[in-house]
Design a protein around this motif. Structure first.
Motif, PDB file in Angstrom:
ATOM      1  N   SER A 153    -146.211  42.358-130.878  1.00  0.00           N
ATOM      2  CA  SER A 153    -144.503  42.871-131.293  1.00  0.00           C
ATOM      3  C   SER A 153    -143.765  41.747-131.190  1.00  0.00           C
ATOM      4  CB  SER A 153    -144.400  43.918-130.059  1.00  0.00           C
ATOM      5  OG  SER A 153    -143.168  44.343-130.359  1.00  0.00           O
ATOM      6  N   ARG A 154    -142.773  41.728-132.008  1.00  0.00           N
ATOM      7  CA  ARG A 154    -141.519  40.705-131.966  1.00  0.00           C
ATOM      8  C   ARG A 154    -140.226  41.487-131.732  1.00  0.00           C
ATOM      9  NH1 ARG A 154    -142.362  35.290-131.981  1.00  0.00           N
ATOM     10  NH2 ARG A 154    -140.224  35.450-133.165  1.00  0.00           N
ATOM     11  N   ASN A 155    -140.535  42.563-131.334  1.00  0.00           N
ATOM     12  CA  ASN A 155    -139.150  43.555-131.487  1.00  0.00           C
ATOM     13  C   ASN A 155    -139.395  44.574-130.313  1.00  0.00           C
ATOM     14  OD1 ASN A 155    -137.046  45.462-131.961  1.00  0.00           O
ATOM     15  ND2 ASN A 155    -137.171  45.084-134.057  1.00  0.00           N
ATOM     16  N   PHE A 156    -138.416  44.682-129.541  1.00  0.00           N
ATOM     17  CA  PHE A 156    -138.428  45.521-128.317  1.00  0.00           C
ATOM     18  C   PHE A 156    -138.548  46.917-128.777  1.00  0.00           C
ATOM     19  CE2 PHE A 156    -136.265  42.520-125.517  1.00  0.00           C
ATOM     20  CZ  PHE A 156    -137.366  42.253-124.710  1.00  0.00           C
ATOM     21  N   ILE A 157    -138.120  47.475-129.771  1.00  0.00           N
ATOM     22  CA  ILE A 157    -138.377  48.807-130.503  1.00  0.00           C
ATOM     23  C   ILE A 157    -139.725  49.176-131.048  1.00  0.00           C
ATOM     24  CG2 ILE A 157    -137.605  50.499-131.924  1.00  0.00           C
ATOM     25  CD1 ILE A 157    -134.735  49.407-131.867  1.00  0.00           C
ATOM     26  N   HIS A 158    -140.277  48.161-131.371  1.00  0.00           N
ATOM     27  CA  HIS A 158    -141.755  48.165-131.867  1.00  0.00           C
ATOM     28  C   HIS A 158    -142.670  48.429-130.783  1.00  0.00           C
ATOM     29  CE1 HIS A 158    -145.508  46.612-133.166  1.00  0.00           C
ATOM     30  NE2 HIS A 158    -145.298  47.278-134.246  1.00  0.00           N
ATOM     31  N   LEU A 159    -141.983  47.653-129.750  1.00  0.00           N
ATOM     32  CA  LEU A 159    -142.723  47.686-128.365  1.00  0.00           C
ATOM     33  C   LEU A 159    -142.898  49.006-127.673  1.00  0.00           C
ATOM     34  CD1 LEU A 159    -144.457  45.474-126.233  1.00  0.00           C
ATOM     35  CD2 LEU A 159    -142.275  45.519-125.257  1.00  0.00           C
ATOM     36  N   VAL A 160    -141.683  49.514-127.731  1.00  0.00           N
ATOM     37  CA  VAL A 160    -141.499  50.980-127.198  1.00  0.00           C
ATOM     38  C   VAL A 160    -142.431  51.804-127.901  1.00  0.00           C
ATOM     39  CG1 VAL A 160    -140.176  53.028-126.664  1.00  0.00           C
ATOM     40  CG2 VAL A 160    -139.356  50.508-126.172  1.00  0.00           C
ATOM     41  N   GLY A 161    -142.422  51.822-129.192  1.00  0.00           N
ATOM     42  CA  GLY A 161    -143.343  52.541-130.108  1.00  0.00           C
ATOM     43  C   GLY A 161    -144.797  52.506-129.700  1.00  0.00           C
ATOM     44  N   CYS A 162    -145.272  51.258-129.603  1.00  0.00           N
ATOM     45  CA  CYS A 162    -146.670  50.675-129.376  1.00  0.00           C
ATOM     46  C   CYS A 162    -147.144  51.435-127.960  1.00  0.00           C
ATOM     47  CB  CYS A 162    -146.833  49.298-129.453  1.00  0.00           C
ATOM     48  SG  CYS A 162    -146.804  48.938-131.245  1.00  0.00           S
ATOM     49  N   LEU A 163    -146.061  51.563-126.991  1.00  0.00           N
ATOM     50  CA  LEU A 163    -146.380  52.035-125.725  1.00  0.00           C
ATOM     51  C   LEU A 163    -146.488  53.450-125.748  1.00  0.00           C
ATOM     52  CD1 LEU A 163    -143.992  50.139-123.309  1.00  0.00           C
ATOM     53  CD2 LEU A 163    -146.393  50.240-122.967  1.00  0.00           C
ATOM     54  N   GLY A 164    -145.874  54.114-126.779  1.00  0.00           N
ATOM     55  CA  GLY A 164    -145.960  55.575-127.112  1.00  0.00           C
ATOM     56  C   GLY A 164    -147.390  55.890-127.465  1.00  0.00           C
ATOM     57  N   ILE A 165    -147.748  55.019-128.583  1.00  0.00           N
ATOM     58  CA  ILE A 165    -149.111  55.292-128.866  1.00  0.00           C
ATOM     59  C   ILE A 165    -150.444  54.976-127.774  1.00  0.00           C
ATOM     60  CG2 ILE A 165    -150.970  54.286-130.514  1.00  0.00           C
ATOM     61  CD1 ILE A 165    -148.554  53.277-132.501  1.00  0.00           C
ATOM     62  N   CYS A 166    -150.076  54.140-126.921  1.00  0.00           N
ATOM     63  CA  CYS A 166    -151.036  54.051-126.019  1.00  0.00           C
ATOM     64  C   CYS A 166    -151.018  55.034-124.968  1.00  0.00           C
ATOM     65  CB  CYS A 166    -150.673  52.604-125.074  1.00  0.00           C
ATOM     66  SG  CYS A 166    -151.177  51.314-125.875  1.00  0.00           S
ATOM     67  N   GLN A 167    -149.782  55.860-124.713  1.00  0.00           N
ATOM     68  CA  GLN A 167    -149.691  57.034-124.105  1.00  0.00           C
ATOM     69  C   GLN A 167    -150.274  58.147-124.664  1.00  0.00           C
ATOM     70  OE1 GLN A 167    -145.868  57.811-122.212  1.00  0.00           O
ATOM     71  NE2 GLN A 167    -146.698  59.163-120.763  1.00  0.00           N
ATOM     72  N   SER A 168    -150.295  58.257-126.051  1.00  0.00           N
ATOM     73  CA  SER A 168    -150.821  59.456-126.786  1.00  0.00           C
ATOM     74  C   SER A 168    -152.369  59.371-126.712  1.00  0.00           C
ATOM     75  CB  SER A 168    -150.516  59.210-128.235  1.00  0.00           C
ATOM     76  OG  SER A 168    -151.020  58.234-128.971  1.00  0.00           O
ATOM     77  N   ALA A 169    -153.003  57.973-126.470  1.00  0.00           N
ATOM     78  CA  ALA A 169    -154.578  58.008-126.113  1.00  0.00           C
ATOM     79  C   ALA A 169    -154.761  58.623-124.783  1.00  0.00           C
ATOM     80  CB  ALA A 169    -154.771  56.492-126.032  1.00  0.00           C
ATOM     81  N   THR A 170    -153.885  58.989-123.648  1.00  0.00           N
ATOM     82  CA  THR A 170    -154.157  59.369-122.572  1.00  0.00           C
ATOM     83  C   THR A 170    -153.961  60.935-122.863  1.00  0.00           C
ATOM     84  OG1 THR A 170    -151.977  59.459-122.023  1.00  0.00           O
ATOM     85  CG2 THR A 170    -153.090  57.759-121.164  1.00  0.00           C
ATOM     86  N   TYR A 171    -153.158  61.456-123.835  1.00  0.00           N
ATOM     87  CA  TYR A 171    -153.396  62.700-124.051  1.00  0.00           C
ATOM     88  C   TYR A 171    -154.770  63.285-124.705  1.00  0.00           C
ATOM     89  CZ  TYR A 171    -148.237  61.985-124.655  1.00  0.00           C
ATOM     90  OH  TYR A 171    -146.695  61.759-124.393  1.00  0.00           O
ATOM     91  N   VAL A 172    -155.023  62.465-125.592  1.00  0.00           N
ATOM     92  CA  VAL A 172    -156.401  62.905-126.205  1.00  0.00           C
ATOM     93  C   VAL A 172    -157.689  62.696-125.166  1.00  0.00           C
ATOM     94  CG1 VAL A 172    -157.989  62.128-127.940  1.00  0.00           C
ATOM     95  CG2 VAL A 172    -155.486  62.163-128.542  1.00  0.00           C
TER      96      VAL A 172
END
Length: 131
Positions: free
Chosen positions: A21-40
């Motif tokens: 990531s080269r952008n903080f907003i993109h970084l927050v979105g990628c953290l959300g994807i990692c967290q969705s892995a915990t839901y699954v």
């Protein structure tokens, strides 16, 4: 086996996005994807084939049901994730206001000994320095 593979794939995609990531907003979105892995993963752990929802008022005792604790954990995880995302986006806005960029490479350290950028002539702690 499929929920574990999907959770691992989502987590890997999120980690790759965080690392590149080269952008903080993109970084927050990628953290959300990692967290969705915990839901699954949590829903995959609590699911039982051939079972019903954990509502027992019209089913006989001994009927197999999915684990309601995992469902409660997923709901808690969703609430914590939404709160964390909101907090990180607020911090991203503050970093942009103070540093003028969302690129982590461009932002200078936000402490009194950091190298000033863009010709700033004062330190962060309010003391005057020589121009």
């Amino acid at each position: 086996m499929l929920p574990y593979a999907v959770a691992a794939w989502l987590f890997g995609i999120g980690l790759y996005g965080i690392a590149t990531s080269r952008n903080f907003i993109h970084l927050v979105g990628c953290l959300g994807i990692c967290q969705s892995a915990t839901y699954v993963l949590l829903l995959g752990l609590g699911y039982r084939w051939g079972s019903i929802a954990p509502i027992f008022y019209d089913h006989p005792p001994g009927t197999p049901a999915v684990d309601p604790v995992m469902q409660a954990l997923v709901l808690t995880d969703i609430v914590v994730g939404a709160t964390l995302t909101a907090l990180l986006l607020v911090l991203t806005i503050q970093a942009y206001k103070r540093g003028g960029s969302l690129d982590p490479e461009i932002l200078r350290p936000m402490r009194p000994g950091g190298q000033p950028d863009r010709g700033a002539s004062r330190a962060d702690d309010g003391e005057r320095t020589a121009p």
